[in-house]
Design an enzyme around this catalytic site. Sequence first.
Site, PDB file in Angstrom:
ATOM      1  N   ARG A 159     -34.016  14.885  48.783  1.00  0.00           N
ATOM      2  CA  ARG A 159     -32.773  14.130  48.913  1.00  0.00           C
ATOM      3  C   ARG A 159     -33.040  13.034  49.941  1.00  0.00           C
ATOM      4  O   ARG A 159     -33.394  13.318  51.087  1.00  0.00           O
ATOM      5  CB  ARG A 159     -31.648  15.059  49.353  1.00  0.00           C
ATOM      6  CG  ARG A 159     -30.267  14.398  49.447  1.00  0.00           C
ATOM      7  CD  ARG A 159     -29.953  14.052  50.862  1.00  0.00           C
ATOM      8  NE  ARG A 159     -28.558  13.671  51.065  1.00  0.00           N
ATOM      9  CZ  ARG A 159     -28.082  13.142  52.193  1.00  0.00           C
ATOM     10  NH1 ARG A 159     -28.879  12.922  53.229  1.00  0.00           N
ATOM     11  NH2 ARG A 159     -26.823  12.822  52.302  1.00  0.00           N
TER      12      ARG A 159
ATOM     13  N   ASP B  81     -32.007  10.351  52.420  1.00  0.00           N
ATOM     14  CA  ASP B  81     -30.823  10.064  53.224  1.00  0.00           C
ATOM     15  C   ASP B  81     -30.531   8.567  53.267  1.00  0.00           C
ATOM     16  O   ASP B  81     -31.428   7.744  53.499  1.00  0.00           O
ATOM     17  CB  ASP B  81     -31.034  10.588  54.645  1.00  0.00           C
ATOM     18  CG  ASP B  81     -29.862  10.301  55.559  1.00  0.00           C
ATOM     19  OD1 ASP B  81     -28.768  10.813  55.288  1.00  0.00           O
ATOM     20  OD2 ASP B  81     -30.055   9.544  56.530  1.00  0.00           O
TER      21      ASP B  81
ATOM     22  N   HIS C 278     -29.103   3.103  51.558  1.00  0.00           N
ATOM     23  CA  HIS C 278     -28.522   1.776  51.780  1.00  0.00           C
ATOM     24  C   HIS C 278     -28.932   1.203  53.128  1.00  0.00           C
ATOM     25  O   HIS C 278     -28.718   0.006  53.375  1.00  0.00           O
ATOM     26  CB  HIS C 278     -26.986   1.830  51.675  1.00  0.00           C
ATOM     27  CG  HIS C 278     -26.365   2.884  52.530  1.00  0.00           C
ATOM     28  ND1 HIS C 278     -26.203   4.182  52.108  1.00  0.00           N
ATOM     29  CD2 HIS C 278     -25.855   2.832  53.792  1.00  0.00           C
ATOM     30  CE1 HIS C 278     -25.622   4.886  53.062  1.00  0.00           C
ATOM     31  NE2 HIS C 278     -25.408   4.096  54.102  1.00  0.00           N
TER      32      HIS C 278
ATOM     33  N   GLU D   1     -29.005   9.431  48.483  1.00  0.00           N
ATOM     34  CA  GLU D   1     -27.660   9.258  49.026  1.00  0.00           C
ATOM     35  C   GLU D   1     -27.480   7.760  49.258  1.00  0.00           C
ATOM     36  O   GLU D   1     -28.312   7.124  49.904  1.00  0.00           O
ATOM     37  CB  GLU D   1     -27.476   9.992  50.350  1.00  0.00           C
ATOM     38  CG  GLU D   1     -26.053   9.833  50.876  1.00  0.00           C
ATOM     39  CD  GLU D   1     -25.960   9.922  52.399  1.00  0.00           C
ATOM     40  OE1 GLU D   1     -24.833  10.076  52.897  1.00  0.00           O
ATOM     41  OE2 GLU D   1     -26.982   9.812  53.075  1.00  0.00           O
TER      42      GLU D   1
ATOM     43  N   ASP E 109     -17.610   8.917  45.518  1.00  0.00           N
ATOM     44  CA  ASP E 109     -16.312   8.598  44.926  1.00  0.00           C
ATOM     45  C   ASP E 109     -15.613   9.841  44.398  1.00  0.00           C
ATOM     46  O   ASP E 109     -14.384   9.971  44.500  1.00  0.00           O
ATOM     47  CB  ASP E 109     -16.480   7.585  43.787  1.00  0.00           C
ATOM     48  CG  ASP E 109     -16.610   6.159  44.285  1.00  0.00           C
ATOM     49  OD1 ASP E 109     -16.769   5.967  45.508  1.00  0.00           O
ATOM     50  OD2 ASP E 109     -16.557   5.233  43.444  1.00  0.00           O
TER      51      ASP E 109
ATOM     52  N   HIS F 117     -15.871  12.924  45.493  1.00  0.00           N
ATOM     53  CA  HIS F 117     -15.318  13.641  46.651  1.00  0.00           C
ATOM     54  C   HIS F 117     -14.049  12.988  47.154  1.00  0.00           C
ATOM     55  O   HIS F 117     -13.038  13.651  47.398  1.00  0.00           O
ATOM     56  CB  HIS F 117     -16.345  13.694  47.780  1.00  0.00           C
ATOM     57  CG  HIS F 117     -15.744  14.120  49.092  1.00  0.00           C
ATOM     58  ND1 HIS F 117     -15.184  13.212  49.981  1.00  0.00           N
ATOM     59  CD2 HIS F 117     -15.576  15.343  49.660  1.00  0.00           C
ATOM     60  CE1 HIS F 117     -14.702  13.858  51.011  1.00  0.00           C
ATOM     61  NE2 HIS F 117     -14.930  15.153  50.859  1.00  0.00           N
ATOM     62  N   HIS F 118     -14.091  11.675  47.350  1.00  0.00           N
ATOM     63  CA  HIS F 118     -12.931  10.982  47.917  1.00  0.00           C
ATOM     64  C   HIS F 118     -11.704  11.128  47.012  1.00  0.00           C
ATOM     65  O   HIS F 118     -10.585  11.283  47.508  1.00  0.00           O
ATOM     66  CB  HIS F 118     -13.253   9.505  48.113  1.00  0.00           C
ATOM     67  CG  HIS F 118     -14.365   9.251  49.085  1.00  0.00           C
ATOM     68  ND1 HIS F 118     -14.746  10.161  50.043  1.00  0.00           N
ATOM     69  CD2 HIS F 118     -15.181   8.167  49.242  1.00  0.00           C
ATOM     70  CE1 HIS F 118     -15.747   9.667  50.749  1.00  0.00           C
ATOM     71  NE2 HIS F 118     -16.028   8.465  50.282  1.00  0.00           N
TER      72      HIS F 118
ATOM     73  N   ASN G 222     -18.359  15.125  59.942  1.00  0.00           N
ATOM     74  CA  ASN G 222     -17.930  13.852  60.522  1.00  0.00           C
ATOM     75  C   ASN G 222     -16.412  13.749  60.656  1.00  0.00           C
ATOM     76  O   ASN G 222     -15.882  12.671  60.938  1.00  0.00           O
ATOM     77  CB  ASN G 222     -18.492  12.685  59.707  1.00  0.00           C
ATOM     78  CG  ASN G 222     -19.961  12.443  60.027  1.00  0.00           C
ATOM     79  OD1 ASN G 222     -20.387  12.622  61.167  1.00  0.00           O
ATOM     80  ND2 ASN G 222     -20.738  12.056  59.034  1.00  0.00           N
TER      81      ASN G 222
END
Length: 620
Positions: free
Chosen positions: A263, A265, A268, A302, A328, A330-331, A400
């Site tokens: 995965r 991290d 971006h 991610e 998206d 999740h949100h 977070n």
Amino acid sequence: MTRPAAPGLGATYLGDNRTHFLVWAPFATTVDVRLIGPTPREVRLSPLPRGYHAATVDDVRPGSRYSFVLDGTVERPDPASRSQPEGVHRPSEVIDLSRFPWTDQGWCGLSLREYVIYELHVGTFSDEGTFDGVIPYLDGLRDLGITAVEIMPVAQFPGDRNWGYDGVHPFAAQNSYGGAEGLVRLVDACHQRGLAVVLDVVNNHLGPEGNYLGDFGPYFTERYHTPWGAALNFDGPHSDEVRRYFIESACYWIDSLHIDALRLDAVHEIFDRSAHPFLQELAETVHELAERRNRRVHLIAESDLNDPRLVRPPLLGGYGLSAQWNDDFHHAVDALLTGARSPYRRDFGTIDDLARAYRDGFVYSGQYSQRRRRRFGAPLTGVEAQQLVVFVQNHDQVGNRVDGERLATLTSFDGLRLAAAATILSPYVPLLFMGEEYGETTPFHYFTSHTDPDLVAAVREGRQREFAEHWDRDAPDPQDPALFVTSRLRRELAEREPHGQLRSLYRELLTLRCEQPSLAHLSRDTMEVTVARPAQVLFVHRWHGSDATILALNFDDHSAAVPLPVAGGAWHKRLDTAEPTWGGPGSPAPEMVDAGQSTAVSLPQRAAVLYQREITENAP
């Protein structure tokens, strides 16, 4: 016993008490390896083209400690160390994993379609807080329906309490977890049980404490900046060697430790304007390695970009990664369940958002985003459903929050059951965060154990500034050992109700997802998504061959009488999250719906109901 044809970076044990050392240090005129032990000595490495230094040294065996001395004055651990038994500042250790008695010779990995991912943090998953401490729980995960264990980063970090994203040795498994030897025991134990292993790796930055890469060479660049400072140098002068370092690290985890997927991290924050980007080169190298080893190996990104190029093949202008996380989804679910309108949820809150997440993958695929004040994302054209990983909880979305609250403390058990069904019965790859399956309520905090007082103060102040914009109270001190202790799972909850019933529901949902053809077939092409208005109800109709199901998701706080959008025939209820079996209050939803007579159904509040079409001789 196999050994690499050509020794790579770091210390490679060759057998017969001989070890090869290779380090990239273009800033240094001379590099010596300082051997620490019964007979301390220094050996000068030979300079090689492009800033490398190497030597094969006799009488150096596994367990030997060493460091590199640059220009006779600066002593540092090996940047490609495989073991840091005394932490990030002290000497490195020669290890030899080739002698490990692997039992996974018949293991070749799983396809992404088969992945059901369980994310865990080694330090808080068990009381031992080690790789070996995870092993006793693997049978339970397998029986639950998990097929892949995802481990948060384990690259050596300072101290013994950390999420892992402060790692500074990308080749070395954390000493306090059990080091590389402990990790291979865990990987082998997973493979014995048919479980794949996903390792979270960080290629976008290194932690601040113990980060000595800058002493060796231009690993970083000031051309770009990240939230952690200067960016890694993936496209400037000397970037070929920086790329080699991180690609060789990835191949080490996969080849020497048998990891099945990485995965990646926050890709971006990897800045690269080259014609052949680092991520594409990484994917090409890893996939070539997997082909040589006859294994299925995946790279899962991610990303905060909603960019399909990450997973498209290079022939279509993509980087060729295997899959990516989909925030998206999740949100959309979180905003419906909790009503949260934090900056990350500002663009979400309607049932139509979740409908788009099901239908299109991304909610934002080119629309205007209020949060970003611009158009955001691009359509997932040509991207398959198994290339998206969805979740309602993960380490970021829990840890977070200012108090590390899990979903179990933010919504009711009705909401937890609904969220489980929405995620697991989606056409995408589901991910669970440790403890989610039984409704863990203990928080998962952000914690550190830095040793530099100035850094401790800076991290503490930075955390306060970060949360001051969004919360009306101070963030806990990450250095407080209590945050780590209170973040450990409390498995005794699973023995109480309704926690045990929730876990049973997760097992049933994962069984359905595996055994029901229409649910096991991950595709957006064999799915219709509709919204029942004015209720907050979403219908997801899926089919494969003669099997067809329809999932009704009611996010309203009251029951809703809505027509079931199905074709003719009888539809039988397969699962209802409001039933007492799962700790629910009971359900008015009928056991059978005959579409030829009436399709109206009464759906319980905050519940998911799954219907399956009765197969007849005339069914297509």
